[in-house]
Write an enzyme that holds these catalytic residues in place. Structure first.
Site, PDB file in Angstrom:
ATOM      1  NE  ARG A  87      -3.627   0.158   2.413  1.00  0.00           N
ATOM      2  CZ  ARG A  87      -4.855   0.123   1.912  1.00  0.00           C
ATOM      3  NH1 ARG A  87      -5.361  -1.015   1.490  1.00  0.00           N
ATOM      4  NH2 ARG A  87      -5.583   1.198   1.835  1.00  0.00           N
ATOM      5  CG  ASN A 114      -4.512   5.526   4.270  1.00  0.00           C
ATOM      6  OD1 ASN A 114      -3.946   6.243   3.450  1.00  0.00           O
ATOM      7  ND2 ASN A 114      -5.348   4.561   3.925  1.00  0.00           N
ATOM      8  N   GLY A 115      -4.551   8.930   4.580  1.00  0.00           N
ATOM      9  CA  GLY A 115      -5.490   9.911   4.043  1.00  0.00           C
ATOM     10  C   GLY A 115      -4.819  11.270   3.977  1.00  0.00           C
ATOM     11  CD  GLU A 160      -4.044  -3.019 -17.857  1.00  0.00           C
ATOM     12  OE1 GLU A 160      -4.221  -1.800 -17.753  1.00  0.00           O
ATOM     13  OE2 GLU A 160      -3.659  -3.727 -16.917  1.00  0.00           O
ATOM     14  CD  GLU A 177       1.382  -0.822 -13.474  1.00  0.00           C
ATOM     15  OE1 GLU A 177       1.045  -0.105 -12.535  1.00  0.00           O
ATOM     16  OE2 GLU A 177       0.600  -1.616 -14.031  1.00  0.00           O
ATOM     17  CG  HIS A 184      -3.714  11.381 -38.088  1.00  0.00           C
ATOM     18  ND1 HIS A 184      -4.131  12.123 -39.159  1.00  0.00           N
ATOM     19  CD2 HIS A 184      -4.324  10.185 -38.207  1.00  0.00           C
ATOM     20  CE1 HIS A 184      -4.983  11.417 -39.887  1.00  0.00           C
ATOM     21  NE2 HIS A 184      -5.109  10.229 -39.325  1.00  0.00           N
TER      22      HIS A 184
HETATM   23  C1  F6R Z   1      -2.146  -0.481 -12.663  1.00  0.00           C
HETATM   24  C2  F6R Z   1      -3.089  -0.350 -11.576  1.00  0.00           C
HETATM   25  C3  F6R Z   1      -3.750   0.957 -11.398  1.00  0.00           C
HETATM   26  C4  F6R Z   1      -5.182   0.784 -10.853  1.00  0.00           C
HETATM   27  C5  F6R Z   1      -5.785   2.148 -10.526  1.00  0.00           C
HETATM   28  C6  F6R Z   1      -7.205   2.018 -10.027  1.00  0.00           C
HETATM   29  O1  F6R Z   1      -1.607  -1.769 -12.727  1.00  0.00           O
HETATM   30  O2  F6R Z   1      -3.301  -1.256 -10.818  1.00  0.00           O
HETATM   31  O3  F6R Z   1      -3.753   1.713 -12.562  1.00  0.00           O
HETATM   32  O4  F6R Z   1      -5.939   0.124 -11.826  1.00  0.00           O
HETATM   33  O5  F6R Z   1      -5.013   2.774  -9.542  1.00  0.00           O
HETATM   34  O6  F6R Z   1      -7.266   1.238  -8.870  1.00  0.00           O
HETATM   35  P1  F6R Z   1      -8.612   0.593  -8.387  1.00  0.00           P
HETATM   36  O7  F6R Z   1      -9.004  -0.420  -9.422  1.00  0.00           O
HETATM   37  O8  F6R Z   1      -8.294  -0.033  -7.070  1.00  0.00           O
HETATM   38  O9  F6R Z   1      -9.618   1.694  -8.297  1.00  0.00           O
END
Ligand code: F6R
Length: 607
Positions: free
Chosen positions: A27, A100-101, A480, A487, A503
């Site tokens: 996280r 957290n926040g 994707e 990433e 283009h």
């Molecule tokens: C990329 C990835 C992020 C999430 C995005 C939304 O691999 O995991 O782009 O898709 O941060 O996250 P959620 O789906 O948890 O809202």
């Protein structure tokens, strides 16, 4: 973002705190810290990973105390540093807080507290919380918490200790995730269940604005007016092994391999005979027939799943479908009403922008349906309807099974709605239904290509940049696939709609540049083949992905991955898989931290 844990029990706290933080490290991993109460507050912090905290404390052996809190940080206010690492304390060392926040009014609060003579030691927004607690404390811990949170604007999940209450841990939340774990010997708080599940399966959800008071003997919950609330605990039905690597080197590879099963769980649980049944859905046939527009809102990969959804819905339902980035939607005065179905997609169910966009759509009268993986998450709770993806916990920061299960739900919604609306040829819909049921075995087949894809990745090296091109659903997958690669491998890559190359973008194509051509959407195969020829003529090295039988492309591409034939609308769930595997191995050969890429965090609970 950020992971928080807390413990109050009859045994030592530190074991749970360190183990829980390690499980929540996905996280956020900029710094970490724990505070344990044993007489006074004992605080250990690191600007490195949790492993370092374990080493510093001799695996917790030199930190004693039966109550404590812990935090793993994804920096927002202030650089990752020792001073900015949580827990933060009041100047009198009476309170320790993990957060957290984002406290949005922290500057104003900071100025106010400074005027009172408070000296701040960090640059964080969080530090105002323990300082306010100390300001309002008159011998009643609960009252000080209630007064403090009344002053806070923004989002928070907080775990709080007070040296005068050596058994009591107080937790509060507003717009940030937090759950409570219950057991005979201890009670726990955590940002998500992964931290708790090896200790207890009995959990309790806290709602926004509620205050939870935990002691070793029990948990009391209060609403924002300080009235006690009775809430039945829930039982988590997954096992700790779901949140462990199970023999894989990385969660990401484990989660890639879990896709056939995750998709199967997601689809099979809604199929009764040949019917698709979404239990408890408020969006019934009558409501569906009033829908004139669909808006799909999400961030990142979930947005890319939404892009696939647009092609599928427009083809099968003939309902105009927009796909929006949540961070854009929420601030652009969107046009919506009760004839719009707003589909919100989020793996975590906690993404701050997505949650805010959902609330905005709902406020404007639209029917909101969310596709979420985490039961009881904020987005699930706030939506009119929710359809869960049964992917199980996703720990790797880069989503894989989250994305493919989101696609599965979108496909199911499309087939379900097309049958009710009779908006597409019924034979096609029934064939599509059969193919949807076969998706797990088709994904399994793609996964068998892993050794070949690994060899291809070995040859990729570390190019300055590469491109993905595709048309229609292939283009949505290109977005994707490109995100996956950049990433985790830090290689710059871009996805282009192949028809757009001329283009402007084609000027970037030069000798030796890799172009990955997604050519599985059969209807436009020939067009894509022409685009491949164009980039090849300019020196590009082409890797292609096509459906079985389209061997013509082998004459143009250096490498081709074939995916099984199925309904063209379903190819996204197959075609993405080779590029998840490809990205994984490219990153592995580069020596990247695959599960925890730099600067990222799993659950983006701040905007
Ligand atoms: C990329 C990835 C992020 C999430 C995005 C939304 O691999 O995991 O782009 O898709 O941060 O996250 P959620 O789906 O948890 O809202």
């Amino acid at each position: 973002m950020c992971g928080i844990v807390g413990f109050t029990g009859k045994t030592q706290a530190v074991g749970f705190l360190l183990d829980g933080l390690e499980r929540l490290e996905y996280r956020g991993y900029d710094s970490a810290g724990i505070a344990v109460l044993d007489g006074g507050l004992k605080i250990e912090k690191t600007t490195e990973r949790i492993k370092n905290l374990m080493d510093k404390t001799d695996n917790g052996k030199n930190v004693s105390g039966t109550i404590g809190i812990g935090h793993t940080r994804w920096a927002t206010h202030g650089v990752p540093s020792f001073e900015n690492a949580h827990p933060h304390t009041s100047s009198d060392k009476k309170f320790a807080v993990v957060h957290n926040g984002i406290i949005e009014n922290y500057i104003q609060l900071r100025e106010e507290l400074k005027a009172d003579g408070v000296e701040f030691v960090s640059e964080t927004d969080t530090e105002v919380v323990p300082q306010l607690l100390s300001k309002y404390y008159e011998g009643d811990f609960f009252a000080a918490v209630a007064k403090t949170i009344a002053r806070l604007e923004g989002s928070y999940a907080l775990g709080i200790l007070c040296t005068d209450c050596p058994n009591t841990l107080i937790a509060v939340r507003k717009f940030s995730p937090l759950i409570i774990g219950l057991s005979d010997n201890a009670n726990y708080i955590a940002s998500d269940v992964t931290a708790i599940v090896s200790h207890t399966k009995d959990i309790m959800y806290i709602e926004d604005g509620e205050i939870a008071v935990l002691t070793p003997d029990g948990v009391k919950l209060y609403d924002s007016d300080k009235n006690e609330i009775n809430r039945e605990p829930s039982v988590i039905d997954w096992d700790i092994s779901a949140a462990e690597k199970g023999g894989y080197d990385h969660f990401m590879m484990k989660e890639i391999m879990e896709q056939p099963n995750a998709v199967k769980q997601t689809v099979d649980s809604r199929i009764k005979g040949r019917e698709i049944v979404f239990e408890g859905l408020k969006l019934d046939e009558a409501k569906l027939k009033t829908i004139e527009r669909i808006d799909i809102i999400a961030c990142g990969s979930a947005y890319h799943a939404g892009m696939v959804g647009k092609y599928v819905f427009e083809e099968l339902l003939r309902i105009p479908t927009n796909v929006d980035l949540a961070s854009e939607y929420r601030y652009r005065n969107p046009i919506t009403n009760d004839k719009t179905l707003t589909i919100i997609i989020s793996q975590s169910g906690e993404t701050a922008d997505t949650l805010a966009a959902l609330k905005e759509a709902k406020r404007l009268g639209s029917h909101t349906l969310s596709i979420v993986n985490v039961v009881g998450s904020s987005i699930a709770n706030a939506s009119d309807d929710v359809i869960y993806t049964w992917a199980g916990p996703e720990i790797a920061v880069a989503t894989t099974k989250g994305y493919t299960t989101q696609l599965s739900v979108l496909y199911m919604i499309a087939v379900w709605a097309a049958r009710l609306l009779k908006s597409a040829d019924s034979k096609r819909i029934e064939r599509l239904f059969d193919e949807l049921c076969r998706l797990p075995e088709l994904i399994e087949k793609v996964i068998l290509e892993e050794p070949k894809i690994k060899e291809m990745a070995k040859k990729c090296g570390d190019p300055k940049s590469l491109f993905f091109i595709g048309r229609n659903i292939d283009y949505a997958v290109a977005l994707e696939a490109s995100l996956k690669l950049k990433e985790i491998s830090y290689i710059h890559s871009e996805a282009y709609a192949a028809g757009e190359l001329k283009h402007g973008t084609i000027s970037l194509i030069e000798e030796g540049r890799t172009v990955i051509a997604l050519a599985s959407f059969e209807e436009l195969f020939d067009k894509l083949l022409s685009n491949v020829k164009e980039v090849k003529a300019r020196g590009a090295k082409v890797i292609a992905c096509a459906t079985e039988g389209h061997t013509e492309i082998a004459g143009e591409a250096e490498e081709v991955i074939y995916i099984p034939k199925t309904d063209p609308l379903l190819i996204a769930a197959l075609e993405v898989v080779p590029f998840q595997i490809y990205s994984y191995y490219v990153a592995l050969y580069k020596g990247c931290d695959i599960d925890k890429p730099r600067n990222l965090a799993k659950s983006v609970t701040v905007e």
